[in-house]
Write an enzyme that holds these catalytic residues in place. Structure first.
Site, PDB file in Angstrom:
ATOM      1  N   TYR A  48       0.852  -1.191   0.000  1.00  0.00           N
ATOM      2  CA  TYR A  48       0.000   0.000   0.000  1.00  0.00           C
ATOM      3  C   TYR A  48       0.884   1.237   0.000  1.00  0.00           C
ATOM      4  O   TYR A  48       1.966   1.245   0.612  1.00  0.00           O
ATOM      5  CB  TYR A  48      -0.919   0.002   1.225  1.00  0.00           C
ATOM      6  N   ASP A  62      -1.488  16.123   5.831  1.00  0.00           N
ATOM      7  CA  ASP A  62      -2.298  15.350   4.886  1.00  0.00           C
ATOM      8  C   ASP A  62      -3.600  16.088   4.597  1.00  0.00           C
ATOM      9  O   ASP A  62      -4.675  15.689   5.034  1.00  0.00           O
ATOM     10  CB  ASP A  62      -2.578  13.959   5.479  1.00  0.00           C
ATOM     11  N   ASP A  89      -3.125   5.590  -2.656  1.00  0.00           N
ATOM     12  CA  ASP A  89      -4.095   6.591  -2.221  1.00  0.00           C
ATOM     13  C   ASP A  89      -4.147   7.710  -3.255  1.00  0.00           C
ATOM     14  O   ASP A  89      -3.159   8.426  -3.471  1.00  0.00           O
ATOM     15  CB  ASP A  89      -3.639   7.121  -0.856  1.00  0.00           C
ATOM     16  N   ASP A  91      -6.445  10.204  -3.097  1.00  0.00           N
ATOM     17  CA  ASP A  91      -7.201  11.313  -2.498  1.00  0.00           C
ATOM     18  C   ASP A  91      -8.569  11.472  -3.173  1.00  0.00           C
ATOM     19  O   ASP A  91      -9.305  10.514  -3.310  1.00  0.00           O
ATOM     20  CB  ASP A  91      -6.387  12.607  -2.549  1.00  0.00           C
ATOM     21  N   HIS A 116      -7.474   4.129  -4.515  1.00  0.00           N
ATOM     22  CA  HIS A 116      -8.747   4.446  -3.866  1.00  0.00           C
ATOM     23  C   HIS A 116      -9.018   5.934  -3.959  1.00  0.00           C
ATOM     24  O   HIS A 116      -8.112   6.768  -3.857  1.00  0.00           O
ATOM     25  CB  HIS A 116      -8.828   3.913  -2.432  1.00  0.00           C
ATOM     26  N   GLU A 118     -11.718   9.020  -2.564  1.00  0.00           N
ATOM     27  CA  GLU A 118     -12.557   9.276  -1.393  1.00  0.00           C
ATOM     28  C   GLU A 118     -13.614  10.323  -1.677  1.00  0.00           C
ATOM     29  O   GLU A 118     -13.509  11.086  -2.645  1.00  0.00           O
ATOM     30  CB  GLU A 118     -11.693   9.694  -0.209  1.00  0.00           C
ATOM     31  N   CYS A 126      -7.228  14.206   7.150  1.00  0.00           N
ATOM     32  CA  CYS A 126      -6.919  12.824   7.489  1.00  0.00           C
ATOM     33  C   CYS A 126      -8.199  12.119   7.906  1.00  0.00           C
ATOM     34  O   CYS A 126      -9.035  12.682   8.616  1.00  0.00           O
ATOM     35  CB  CYS A 126      -5.891  12.785   8.612  1.00  0.00           C
ATOM     36  N   ARG A 161     -13.545   5.029  -1.184  1.00  0.00           N
ATOM     37  CA  ARG A 161     -13.470   5.264   0.257  1.00  0.00           C
ATOM     38  C   ARG A 161     -14.582   6.232   0.654  1.00  0.00           C
ATOM     39  O   ARG A 161     -14.773   7.261   0.000  1.00  0.00           O
ATOM     40  CB  ARG A 161     -12.109   5.849   0.625  1.00  0.00           C
ATOM     41  N   GLU A 191     -14.065   4.276   6.044  1.00  0.00           N
ATOM     42  CA  GLU A 191     -13.066   4.863   6.938  1.00  0.00           C
ATOM     43  C   GLU A 191     -13.610   5.086   8.340  1.00  0.00           C
ATOM     44  O   GLU A 191     -14.782   5.422   8.533  1.00  0.00           O
ATOM     45  CB  GLU A 191     -12.573   6.199   6.360  1.00  0.00           C
ATOM     46  N   ASN A 213      -8.751  -0.102   7.473  1.00  0.00           N
ATOM     47  CA  ASN A 213      -7.578   0.731   7.683  1.00  0.00           C
ATOM     48  C   ASN A 213      -7.115   0.591   9.128  1.00  0.00           C
ATOM     49  O   ASN A 213      -7.728   1.129  10.039  1.00  0.00           O
ATOM     50  CB  ASN A 213      -7.927   2.192   7.376  1.00  0.00           C
TER      51      ASN A 213
END
Length: 301
Positions: A48, A62, A89, A91, A116, A118, A126, A161, A191, A213
């Site tokens: 990952y 982040d 990731d 975003d 992924h 989101e 975050c 996500r 999440e 996660n």
């Protein structure tokens, strides 16, 4: 030597097969290519690549400050060295629908096996912090649909996500997840689940593999792989674990050097030169070099 021996297409097919197997798999986070090599050599199923860890390594929070180009280059450097599927990731996709489609293709071209996306608004936060805001379900469906249209390799995994659990509740998060699957998501990343029961409820309610996660210091307890498998989870990520391990060790080492005037007291906690050379397969490079430069210059001007 020189990187992965499996093609990117083969690694994507491996990722698809892992999801189809019904077994739980572990994807530790890699902060650099050497870290990814260690993950593979330790026997994990995948790698990952965390946006939060990458941001932190750049000295940034982040909150979506890293660019598509930066993250693609980072992902490419890691995917290049491992035969494992690499999952990154992405975003919120760096823009609107057309940008999301390009995002998918950029990661495909960089050799990644999946991303992924989101449903947070920009600037994002975050996933285990309070105060997150999410876009409408319709807006996230557009992102997923665009990603599916942009994808050229059917084995490139699209994971959706949802950060809606905190603000909208579990039932609303499940409703969103179902809409994301209908739009083309291959996997769902709920999440900040509060307990194993929530993971199990999610897994039973959504017709797609569920990702957990297991980040430290977050909303979720650090469950074992077996506990998560029993709850129906199929992929477990440890996004910032290796960064935190490394930074903790670096901090201790620097403090020792500063206070003692030497690193002697912490040498036994370091990776040895021999271990490093074995990890990067130094001997293979020596053998390759010898095979190429096997001529003599005698008699030549």
């Amino acid at each position: 030597m020189l990187g992965a021996t499996k093609t990117a297409a083969a690694r994507r097919a491996d990722f698809r097969a892992l999801l189809d197997s019904g077994e739980v798999v572990q994807f530790p986070g890699a902060i650099n290519p050497l870290n990814a090599m260690l993950i593979e050599q330790t026997g994990f199923e995948g790698v990952y690549i965390s946006g939060g860890a990458f941001s932190a390594a750049q000295g940034l929070p982040d909150i979506g400050l890293t660019t598509l180009t930066e993250v693609v280059d980072h992902g490419r450097s890691i995917a290049r060295v491992t035969n494992l599927p690499t999952f990154i990731d992405a975003d919120t996709g760096w823009g609107e629908a057309m940008n999301v489609a390009r995002t998918v293709q950029e990661f495909e071209d960089a050799g990644l096996s999946g991303i992924h996306l989101e449903d947070q608004v920009n600037p994002k936060r975050c996933g285990h912090l309070d105060g997150k805001e999410v876009v409408t379900t319709a807006e996230m469906v557009k992102r997923i649909s665009a990603a599916a249209k942009g994808r050229r390799d059917e084995n490139f995994i699209l994971c959706a996500r949802t950060d809606s659990r905190a603000g909208e509740g579990l039932d609303a998060a499940i409703d969103r997840a179902r809409a994301y699957v209908a739009a083309g998501a291959d996997m769902i990343f709920p999440e900040a689940m509060r307990d194993l029961g929530e993971f199990e409820t999610f897994a039973n309610a959504v017709d797609a593999p569920i990702l957990a996660n297991m980040t430290e210091f977050g909303k979720s307890e650090l469950f074992t792989t077996k506990q998560l498998a029993d709850a129906g989870v199929r992929v477990v990520i440890y996004p910032v674990t290796t960064l935190r391990l490394a930074m903790g060790a670096i901090t201790d080492g620097l403090q020792a050097i500063r206070s003692e005037g030497t690193q002697a007291s912490v040498v036994d906690r370091m990776q040895t030169r021999a271990d490093l050379y074995e990890t990067v397969d130094y001997e293979a490079y020596n053998s390759f070099d010898s095979a190429v430069f096997n001529f003599s210059q005698e008699g030549h001007q």
